[in-house]
Design an enzyme around this catalytic site. Structure first.
Site, PDB file in Angstrom:
ATOM      1  N   VAL A 104      -4.628  -1.749  -0.379  1.00  0.00           N
ATOM      2  CA  VAL A 104      -3.452  -2.519  -0.804  1.00  0.00           C
ATOM      3  C   VAL A 104      -2.416  -2.426   0.311  1.00  0.00           C
ATOM      4  O   VAL A 104      -1.971  -1.329   0.667  1.00  0.00           O
ATOM      5  CB  VAL A 104      -2.864  -1.977  -2.128  1.00  0.00           C
ATOM      6  CG1 VAL A 104      -1.646  -2.795  -2.536  1.00  0.00           C
ATOM      7  CG2 VAL A 104      -3.923  -2.011  -3.238  1.00  0.00           C
ATOM      8  N   HIS A 137       2.415   2.662   0.427  1.00  0.00           N
ATOM      9  CA  HIS A 137       2.482   3.517  -0.762  1.00  0.00           C
ATOM     10  C   HIS A 137       2.076   4.931  -0.409  1.00  0.00           C
ATOM     11  O   HIS A 137       1.353   5.180   0.561  1.00  0.00           O
ATOM     12  CB  HIS A 137       1.597   2.974  -1.883  1.00  0.00           C
ATOM     13  CG  HIS A 137       0.180   2.701  -1.466  1.00  0.00           C
ATOM     14  ND1 HIS A 137      -0.174   1.566  -0.780  1.00  0.00           N
ATOM     15  CD2 HIS A 137      -0.955   3.406  -1.636  1.00  0.00           C
ATOM     16  CE1 HIS A 137      -1.478   1.587  -0.543  1.00  0.00           C
ATOM     17  NE2 HIS A 137      -1.978   2.702  -1.041  1.00  0.00           N
TER      18      HIS A 137
HETATM   19  P1  AMP Z   1      -5.111   2.618  -0.848  1.00  0.00           P
HETATM   20  O1  AMP Z   1      -6.612   2.775  -0.821  1.00  0.00           O
HETATM   21  O2  AMP Z   1      -4.389   3.736  -0.155  1.00  0.00           O
HETATM   22  O3  AMP Z   1      -4.665   1.249  -0.370  1.00  0.00           O
HETATM   23  O4  AMP Z   1      -4.701   2.771  -2.360  1.00  0.00           O
HETATM   24  C1  AMP Z   1      -4.666   1.726  -3.273  1.00  0.00           C
HETATM   25  C2  AMP Z   1      -4.799   2.347  -4.632  1.00  0.00           C
HETATM   26  O5  AMP Z   1      -4.354   1.424  -5.601  1.00  0.00           O
HETATM   27  C3  AMP Z   1      -6.233   2.754  -5.016  1.00  0.00           C
HETATM   28  O6  AMP Z   1      -6.305   4.161  -5.203  1.00  0.00           O
HETATM   29  C4  AMP Z   1      -6.477   1.985  -6.320  1.00  0.00           C
HETATM   30  O7  AMP Z   1      -7.203   2.734  -7.268  1.00  0.00           O
HETATM   31  C5  AMP Z   1      -5.063   1.690  -6.787  1.00  0.00           C
HETATM   32  N1  AMP Z   1      -4.926   0.526  -7.656  1.00  0.00           N
HETATM   33  C6  AMP Z   1      -5.511  -0.683  -7.520  1.00  0.00           C
HETATM   34  N2  AMP Z   1      -5.145  -1.516  -8.519  1.00  0.00           N
HETATM   35  C7  AMP Z   1      -4.300  -0.810  -9.309  1.00  0.00           C
HETATM   36  C8  AMP Z   1      -3.583  -1.093 -10.510  1.00  0.00           C
HETATM   37  N3  AMP Z   1      -3.639  -2.300 -11.095  1.00  0.00           N
HETATM   38  N4  AMP Z   1      -2.828  -0.102 -11.047  1.00  0.00           N
HETATM   39  C9  AMP Z   1      -2.769   1.104 -10.476  1.00  0.00           C
HETATM   40  N5  AMP Z   1      -3.400   1.437  -9.338  1.00  0.00           N
HETATM   41  C10 AMP Z   1      -4.170   0.498  -8.756  1.00  0.00           C
END
Ligand code: AMP
Ligand code: ZN
Length: 114
Positions: free
Chosen positions: A97, A101
């Protein structure tokens, strides 16, 4: 707001989430696919893609995310046992994403990573 950004949609309540923490700079919610007993995502309310876009003006919000995440770790009772703060950047780190974050992970031994 970036139109096709998942975390902007969460910030604008277009995708549901459970609020763990919120203030004028950031919002926090549980990760949908937790990798630890406590796995919370902290996002700035301003959209920018990753650590590569941390400007001097954004230093404050990034430091704020770390401080607030440590505060939530205390509230969740995982401070003494220990926790990890992770900020993935681009493909080799597994960033999926592209709205900066911070992951807060803890509640059990996490295993060695770095
Ligand atoms: P990253 O891999 O560091 O980009 O982390 C993105 C994170 O967002 C992953 O750990 C996913 O599990 C989490 N994620 C994706 N969709 C959602 C959602 N709708 N609500 C909460 N977390 C999410
Ligand atoms: Zn965004």
């Amino acid at each position: 707001m970036s139109a096709d950004c998942l975390f902007c949609k969460i910030l604008h309540k277009e995708i549901p989430s459970t609020k763990v923490y919120e203030d004028e700079l950031c919002y926090a919610f549980p990760d949908i696919a937790p990798k630890a007993p406590v796995h919370i995502i902290f996002v700035p309310k301003e959209h920018f893609a990753s650590s590569l876009e941390i400007t001097e003006a954004r230093e404050k919000v990034v430091g704020h995310l770390a401080r607030v995440a440590a505060q939530v770790a205390k509230e969740k009772g995982i401070d003494e046992g220990g926790f990890r703060l992770v900020m993935n950047t681009n493909a080799h780190a597994g960033q999926t994403v592209f709205h900066l974050h911070l992951h807060l992970l803890g509640g059990s031994p996490l295993g060695g990573m770095v």
